[in-house]
Design a protein around this motif. Structure first.
Motif, mmCIF file in Angstrom:
data_model
loop_
_atom_site.group_PDB
_atom_site.id
_atom_site.type_symbol
_atom_site.label_atom_id
_atom_site.label_comp_id
_atom_site.label_asym_id
_atom_site.label_seq_id
_atom_site.Cartn_x
_atom_site.Cartn_y
_atom_site.Cartn_z
ATOM 1 N N SER A 13 0.816 -1.216 0.000
ATOM 2 C CA SER A 13 0.000 0.000 0.000
ATOM 3 C C SER A 13 0.851 1.268 0.000
ATOM 4 C CB SER A 13 -0.925 0.012 1.227
ATOM 5 O OG SER A 13 -0.175 0.150 2.434
ATOM 6 N N LYS A 14 2.167 1.113 0.113
ATOM 7 C CA LYS A 14 3.052 2.280 0.116
ATOM 8 C C LYS A 14 3.169 2.851 -1.300
ATOM 9 C CE LYS A 14 4.000 2.179 4.476
ATOM 10 N NZ LYS A 14 3.600 3.264 5.386
ATOM 11 N N ASN A 15 3.636 4.094 -1.371
ATOM 12 C CA ASN A 15 3.618 4.825 -2.638
ATOM 13 C C ASN A 15 4.914 4.637 -3.425
ATOM 14 O OD1 ASN A 15 2.753 6.526 -4.680
ATOM 15 N ND2 ASN A 15 3.438 8.385 -3.631
ATOM 16 N N GLY A 16 5.074 3.465 -4.035
ATOM 17 C CA GLY A 16 6.141 3.219 -4.994
ATOM 18 C C GLY A 16 7.566 3.438 -4.548
ATOM 19 N N LYS A 69 9.471 -1.770 -13.770
ATOM 20 C CA LYS A 69 9.859 -1.516 -12.383
ATOM 21 C C LYS A 69 11.273 -1.995 -12.068
ATOM 22 C CE LYS A 69 5.178 -1.652 -10.450
ATOM 23 N NZ LYS A 69 4.302 -2.281 -9.432
ATOM 24 N N HIS A 95 15.098 4.338 -1.858
ATOM 25 C CA HIS A 95 14.644 4.549 -0.483
ATOM 26 C C HIS A 95 15.073 3.442 0.471
ATOM 27 C CE1 HIS A 95 11.714 6.300 -3.372
ATOM 28 N NE2 HIS A 95 11.902 7.361 -2.616
#
Length: 301
Positions: A13-16, A69, A95
């Motif tokens: 659910s995290k943003n990429g 990706k 990240h």
């Protein structure tokens, strides 16, 4: 969070987020990358010898070649791959840092580099999340891999790192148990005096976001029945979420006992750097690497 699979769902659910993988030409690493990419957990920058990793992907995971990706970045050796992957994280291109098929010392040398590394001035510590059959919660174990014989201040920082990890997994006020051989404070046993000091530090607000209770032997930290039989009562008895070991030998033995005797599932990261670091063993399964990726992604600040 009762299962490590639930961490994967939450991480998706995290943003990429982007993960930089040092020396990514490894079958288990690429399998974890493939599954994580398929589940939408992250995008990946793979640093390795380009011809070798392309051949490995073509043979084992051909669908990754056209995956938007996934990007491949040439590095002629492990040291260069480690440097490039750390630079990708320190510059903000990625990240999370992930160790591939290279020695731990090689990637840590890049992490600790004074020019482009990921040090923050805090203690770097290893945090593992275990899913053990029969338990109604994840058990976090720290520190089984980084700090050899931490002193009191190091243990306080190790706890802070572990608490941050537990918070990221949805455990809002984890119970922390500094482990020792006995439950009473004995001046001749440093783990017991350190544990007592950590309890006081917690009560005075020097360690926050958790409840610290100890010293506790392992049985009384994780078993309410064992604690009751020994007359240890209270809200925390037998309910520990985080187990803080006294030294690296105890941590290593506990970690591997859970894996090999209890068949526990595990994900593990290094906390305390500018970004979470997935520092699994080269012998770890693709499943463990996947769980570690999920744990790291949830721990991004």
């Amino acid at each position: 969070m009762v299962t490590l699979d639930s961490l994967i769902s939450l991480a998706a659910s995290k943003n990429g987020p982007v993960v930089a993988v040092a020396s990514a030409a490894d079958r288990e690493v690429l399998e974890a990358v493939s599954i994580a990419s398929e589940k939408g957990i992250a995008s990946f920058m793979l640093f390795a010898d380009e011809s070798r990793i392309s051949e490995m992907i073509q043979t084992n995971f051909p669908w990754l070649l056209d995956n938007e990706k996934i990007s491949i970045h040439h590095a002629e050796d492990d040291s260069y791959a480690a440097a490039l992957s750390v630079k990708a994280v320190s510059s903000g291109q990625a990240h999370v840092l992930m160790k591939g098929n290279l020695a731990t010392s090689t990637i840590l040398k890049a992490v600790l580099n004074g020019d482009y590394g990921l040090r923050t001035g805090k203690i770097l510590s290893h945090v593992a999340a275990f899913e053990v059959a029969g338990y109604d919660r994840l058990l976090f174990v720290t520190d089984a891999a980084m700090n050899i014989a931490p002193d009191l201040e190091a243990k306080a920082q190790i706890i802070r790192n572990a608490v941050a990890t537990a918070h990221a997994c949805g455990v809002l006020e984890p119970i922390v148990a500094p482990l020792a051989a006995v439950e009473t404070v004995n001046p001749a046993m440093t783990p017991t005096t350190d544990a007592a000091s950590l309890v006081v530090m917690n009560r005075r607000g020097q360690i926050t976001g958790c409840i610290v209770d100890g010293p506790l032997a392992l049985d009384n930290a994780v078993s309410e029945k064992a604690a009751a039989q020994k007359g240890i009562t209270g809200e925390t008895a037998g309910k520990a979420d985080i187990l803080v070991v006294p030294n690296i030998e105890a941590g290593n033995i506990l970690y591997k006992s859970l894996m090999y005797f209890a068949n526990a599932k595990v994900g593990a990261i290094i906390q305390g750097a500018k970004a979470p670091i997935v520092l699994t063993s080269r012998a770890d399964s693709a499943e463990s690497k996947l769980y570690s990726l999920a744990l790291a992604i949830l721990s991004i600040k």
